[in-house]
Design a protein around this motif. Structure first.
Motif, PDB file in Angstrom:
ATOM      1  N   ALA A 288       2.757  -2.538   1.014  1.00 12.11           N
ATOM      2  CA  ALA A 288       1.826  -2.443   2.139  1.00 12.11           C
ATOM      3  C   ALA A 288       1.170  -3.787   2.454  1.00 12.11           C
ATOM      4  O   ALA A 288       0.933  -4.106   3.621  1.00 12.11           O
ATOM      5  CB  ALA A 288       0.769  -1.384   1.850  1.00 12.11           C
TER       6      ALA A 288
ATOM      7  N   ARG B   9       3.584  -5.898   4.421  1.00 11.87           N
ATOM      8  CA  ARG B   9       3.759  -5.323   5.761  1.00 11.87           C
ATOM      9  C   ARG B   9       2.567  -5.666   6.648  1.00 11.87           C
ATOM     10  O   ARG B   9       2.733  -5.968   7.830  1.00 11.87           O
ATOM     11  CB  ARG B   9       3.933  -3.808   5.682  1.00 11.87           C
ATOM     12  CG  ARG B   9       5.168  -3.352   4.935  1.00 11.87           C
ATOM     13  CD  ARG B   9       5.552  -1.930   5.284  1.00 11.87           C
ATOM     14  NE  ARG B   9       4.488  -0.972   5.135  1.00 11.87           N
ATOM     15  CZ  ARG B   9       4.214  -0.298   4.023  1.00 11.87           C
ATOM     16  NH1 ARG B   9       4.920  -0.521   2.932  1.00 11.87           N
ATOM     17  NH2 ARG B   9       3.231   0.587   3.978  1.00 11.87           N
ATOM     18  N   ASP B  10       1.376  -5.622   6.076  1.00 13.20           N
ATOM     19  CA  ASP B  10       0.190  -5.980   6.839  1.00 13.20           C
ATOM     20  C   ASP B  10       0.241  -7.440   7.271  1.00 13.20           C
ATOM     21  O   ASP B  10      -0.135  -7.787   8.385  1.00 13.20           O
ATOM     22  CB  ASP B  10      -1.053  -5.709   5.988  1.00 13.20           C
ATOM     23  CG  ASP B  10      -2.342  -6.014   6.726  1.00 13.20           C
ATOM     24  OD1 ASP B  10      -2.596  -5.360   7.756  1.00 13.20           O
ATOM     25  OD2 ASP B  10      -3.101  -6.886   6.270  1.00 13.20           O
ATOM     26  N   GLN B  11       0.732  -8.299   6.392  1.00 13.60           N
ATOM     27  CA  GLN B  11       0.823  -9.722   6.689  1.00 13.60           C
ATOM     28  C   GLN B  11       1.855 -10.010   7.785  1.00 13.60           C
ATOM     29  O   GLN B  11       1.654 -10.890   8.628  1.00 13.60           O
ATOM     30  CB  GLN B  11       1.195 -10.484   5.419  1.00 13.60           C
ATOM     31  CG  GLN B  11       1.203 -11.984   5.535  1.00 13.60           C
ATOM     32  CD  GLN B  11      -0.172 -12.566   5.779  1.00 13.60           C
ATOM     33  OE1 GLN B  11      -0.366 -13.358   6.689  1.00 13.60           O
ATOM     34  NE2 GLN B  11      -1.139 -12.169   4.973  1.00 13.60           N
TER      35      GLN B  11
ATOM     36  N   PHE C 236      -4.847  -0.823   6.001  1.00 12.03           N
ATOM     37  CA  PHE C 236      -3.799  -1.540   6.715  1.00 12.03           C
ATOM     38  C   PHE C 236      -3.420  -0.805   8.003  1.00 12.03           C
ATOM     39  O   PHE C 236      -3.121  -1.423   9.022  1.00 12.03           O
ATOM     40  CB  PHE C 236      -2.565  -1.706   5.823  1.00 12.03           C
ATOM     41  CG  PHE C 236      -2.804  -2.619   4.645  1.00 12.03           C
ATOM     42  CD1 PHE C 236      -3.758  -3.618   4.696  1.00 12.03           C
ATOM     43  CD2 PHE C 236      -2.061  -2.466   3.486  1.00 12.03           C
ATOM     44  CE1 PHE C 236      -3.976  -4.453   3.614  1.00 12.03           C
ATOM     45  CE2 PHE C 236      -2.272  -3.304   2.399  1.00 12.03           C
ATOM     46  CZ  PHE C 236      -3.223  -4.298   2.462  1.00 12.03           C
TER      47      PHE C 236
ATOM     48  N   ARG D 192      -5.873  -1.571  10.691  1.00 11.99           N
ATOM     49  CA  ARG D 192      -5.621  -2.894  11.265  1.00 11.99           C
ATOM     50  C   ARG D 192      -4.465  -2.843  12.255  1.00 11.99           C
ATOM     51  O   ARG D 192      -4.509  -3.480  13.319  1.00 11.99           O
ATOM     52  CB  ARG D 192      -5.285  -3.887  10.154  1.00 11.99           C
ATOM     53  CG  ARG D 192      -6.437  -4.271   9.266  1.00 11.99           C
ATOM     54  CD  ARG D 192      -5.994  -5.342   8.286  1.00 11.99           C
ATOM     55  NE  ARG D 192      -6.948  -5.512   7.214  1.00 11.99           N
ATOM     56  CZ  ARG D 192      -6.701  -6.244   6.137  1.00 11.99           C
ATOM     57  NH1 ARG D 192      -5.527  -6.821   5.989  1.00 11.99           N
ATOM     58  NH2 ARG D 192      -7.618  -6.378   5.197  1.00 11.99           N
ATOM     59  N   ALA D 193      -3.414  -2.103  11.910  1.00  9.85           N
ATOM     60  CA  ALA D 193      -2.262  -1.996  12.806  1.00  9.85           C
ATOM     61  C   ALA D 193      -2.668  -1.373  14.136  1.00  9.85           C
ATOM     62  O   ALA D 193      -2.241  -1.816  15.209  1.00  9.85           O
ATOM     63  CB  ALA D 193      -1.158  -1.180  12.136  1.00  9.85           C
TER      64      ALA D 193
ATOM     65  N   ARG E  91      -5.895   1.781   0.415  1.00 11.82           N
ATOM     66  CA  ARG E  91      -5.405   0.485   0.866  1.00 11.82           C
ATOM     67  C   ARG E  91      -4.479   0.648   2.067  1.00 11.82           C
ATOM     68  O   ARG E  91      -4.576  -0.066   3.070  1.00 11.82           O
ATOM     69  CB  ARG E  91      -4.650  -0.195  -0.279  1.00 11.82           C
ATOM     70  CG  ARG E  91      -4.031  -1.537   0.091  1.00 11.82           C
ATOM     71  CD  ARG E  91      -2.979  -1.909  -0.927  1.00 11.82           C
ATOM     72  NE  ARG E  91      -1.957  -0.890  -0.992  1.00 11.82           N
ATOM     73  CZ  ARG E  91      -1.063  -0.788  -1.984  1.00 11.82           C
ATOM     74  NH1 ARG E  91      -1.121  -1.615  -2.995  1.00 11.82           N
ATOM     75  NH2 ARG E  91      -0.152   0.153  -1.963  1.00 11.82           N
ATOM     76  N   ASP E  92      -3.576   1.639   2.007  1.00 13.18           N
ATOM     77  CA  ASP E  92      -2.675   1.881   3.127  1.00 13.18           C
ATOM     78  C   ASP E  92      -3.453   2.288   4.379  1.00 13.18           C
ATOM     79  O   ASP E  92      -3.080   1.935   5.496  1.00 13.18           O
ATOM     80  CB  ASP E  92      -1.660   2.974   2.765  1.00 13.18           C
ATOM     81  CG  ASP E  92      -0.650   2.496   1.732  1.00 13.18           C
ATOM     82  OD1 ASP E  92      -0.557   1.266   1.526  1.00 13.18           O
ATOM     83  OD2 ASP E  92       0.044   3.343   1.140  1.00 13.18           O
TER      84      ASP E  92
ATOM     85  N   ALA F  49       3.027  -7.836  10.117  1.00 13.06           N
ATOM     86  CA  ALA F  49       3.037  -6.820  11.176  1.00 13.06           C
ATOM     87  C   ALA F  49       3.226  -7.430  12.555  1.00 13.06           C
ATOM     88  O   ALA F  49       3.929  -6.861  13.407  1.00 13.06           O
ATOM     89  CB  ALA F  49       1.747  -6.002  11.131  1.00 13.06           C
TER      90      ALA F  49
END
Length: 405
Positions: A277, A280-282, A142, A145-146, A138-139, A284
């Motif tokens: 995580a 944080r993804d939401q 993410f 995506r970053a 999962r990390d 970013a």
């Protein structure tokens, strides 16, 4: 419940079946709950495996939903379903329901350790490893995506360097960016943003003329309390979060956003403490409300949210749902404002219970910390970042083709 189903099913082949529940399990979810549990319950029974209900994502459970769970599991008193991760309020409802086919444990490891010897230590270890691997995957998603968010910005910076210096290709431009980033310890994304927004070089030998490369740090400040190098962006931001969460308040988590001039001063999550995580993804890259940090940036003043669940704008937005899933119920955010009134970022604190958690003295201290952090950011951009740009300008010759020299 239509757009956000109450549960998902994840199977760990050969070990156990894990059913992950999330959201609010109210009376209207009882039929869905019973229907979705039927197949994994039957499958676990046929395979002789324990069934685990991961309830870490459940915010609340009604008596009716508890009764539905009882009906589905009553026959399993000899091989009970293992409930893990339930919040205290959810656990209290389940315990009052006296479910004979359910055993409640804090963690998956505790649950498997309590099983009879038919489940060996090796199985428990493998289950724990699978759980860690799922988190790592999962990390990784993410993280991809970053990187995708910054790829365009870095590509634009490469194009500028290519055109300006006649570099032989994108690889040479990227190598020059990377060298400047590493030499001055400036994140590649930050350096790329500076290339995009800075005016053209003043001369062939200097990007900026008449600029002091050794501007003094603002006097005083929290940096004097920490044995860190002010040129090290990561250390400074980590120290600011430590000051906010440990010295000033008792917040359970915090996030620090800084503005990016190349993206219309959008807020980029630069550092965090204690955030999961998914949140944080939401958060970013924040471009506007209802994010609390965007509100503080727009208003240029602190914003307090005593209860995320009672904030209508947040509750109807993915940001609010991500906060609740991360067990963040109350927020306090301060903007990082320079003396000339420019907001350079935000600092947000999180608490697990609703309420207004800062005293007047803490608010004053947090505002002072925000002012100090804004002053450091201004100094960092005027010195460290511009020094990195100067490095690019003065070392571009080594990257040009012989024909262009």
């Amino acid at each position: 419940m239509t757009s956000h189903p109450p549960l998902t099913v994840r199977t760990a082949t050969g070990l156990t079946t894990i059913v992950c529940l999330s959201g609010a399990l109210g009376p209207d979810t009882c039929l869905d709950l019973a229907r979705e549990l039927r197949q994994p319950l039957d499958q676990a029974g046929r395979d002789g495996q324990p069934l685990v209900l991961d309830m870490a994502g459940v915010r609340s459970v009604s008596i009716a939903a508890c009764q539905a769970l009882r009906v589905a599991t009553d026959h399993l008193a000899h091989a009970p379903v293992l409930v893990v991760g339930a919040a205290p309020s959810v656990r209290a409802v389940l315990e009052r329901g006296k479910l004979p086919g359910v055993r409640i444990h804090d963690t998956l490891g505790d649950a498997l350790a309590a099983l009879p010897d038919t489940v060996s230590d090796t199985t428990a270890q493998r289950a724990a490893r699978l759980s860690h691997e799922a988190d790592d995957l999962r990390d990784e998603v993410f993280g991809l995506r970053a990187r995708a968010r910054t790829r365009t910005l870095i590509g634009v910076a490469q194009g500028i360097l290519l055109a300006r210096y006649g570099l032989p290709g994108p690889d040479a431009a990227f190598a020059l960016l990377r060298e400047g980033s590493q030499r001055h310890n400036v994140p590649l994304r930050v350096l790329a943003s500076a290339v995009v927004t800075a005016p053209p070089p003043h001369s062939d030998t200097q990007w900026f003329t008449g600029r002091s490369t050794r501007a003094l740090l603002p006097a005083g400040g929290f940096l004097q309390s920490y044995d860190i190098d002010a040129h090290d962006r990561r250390q400074v931001l980590a120290a600011a979060l430590h000051e906010a969460t440990v010295v000033i308040s008792d917040a359970k988590a915090a996030e620090l956003h800084l503005t990016d001039p190349a993206q219309d001063d959008a807020l980029v999550l630069e550092q965090h403490k204690g955030l999961d995580a998914a949140y944080r993804d939401q958060a970013a890259l924040v471009t506007g409300p209802p994010y609390v940090c965007a509100r503080a940036q727009h208003l240029r003043e602190p914003v307090n949210v005593p209860d995320v669940a009672a904030d209508p704008d947040l509750l109807l937005h993915p940001a609010g749902r991500a906060l609740l899933d991360a067990d963040s119920r109350a927020l306090a955010c301060v903007p990082l404002v320079t003396p000339d009134g420019h907001c350079t970022g935000t600092l947000t604190l999180h608490w697990t219970a609703p309420g207004s958690w800062l005293t007047d003295e803490q608010r004053y201290a947090l505002d002072f910390l925000a002012t100090e952090t804004a002053a450091w950011r201004s100094w960092y951009r005027r010195t460290v970042v511009l020094n990195a740009l100067e490095y690019l300008h003065q070392h571009r010759v080594a990257r040009t083709s012989p024909r262009e020299r």
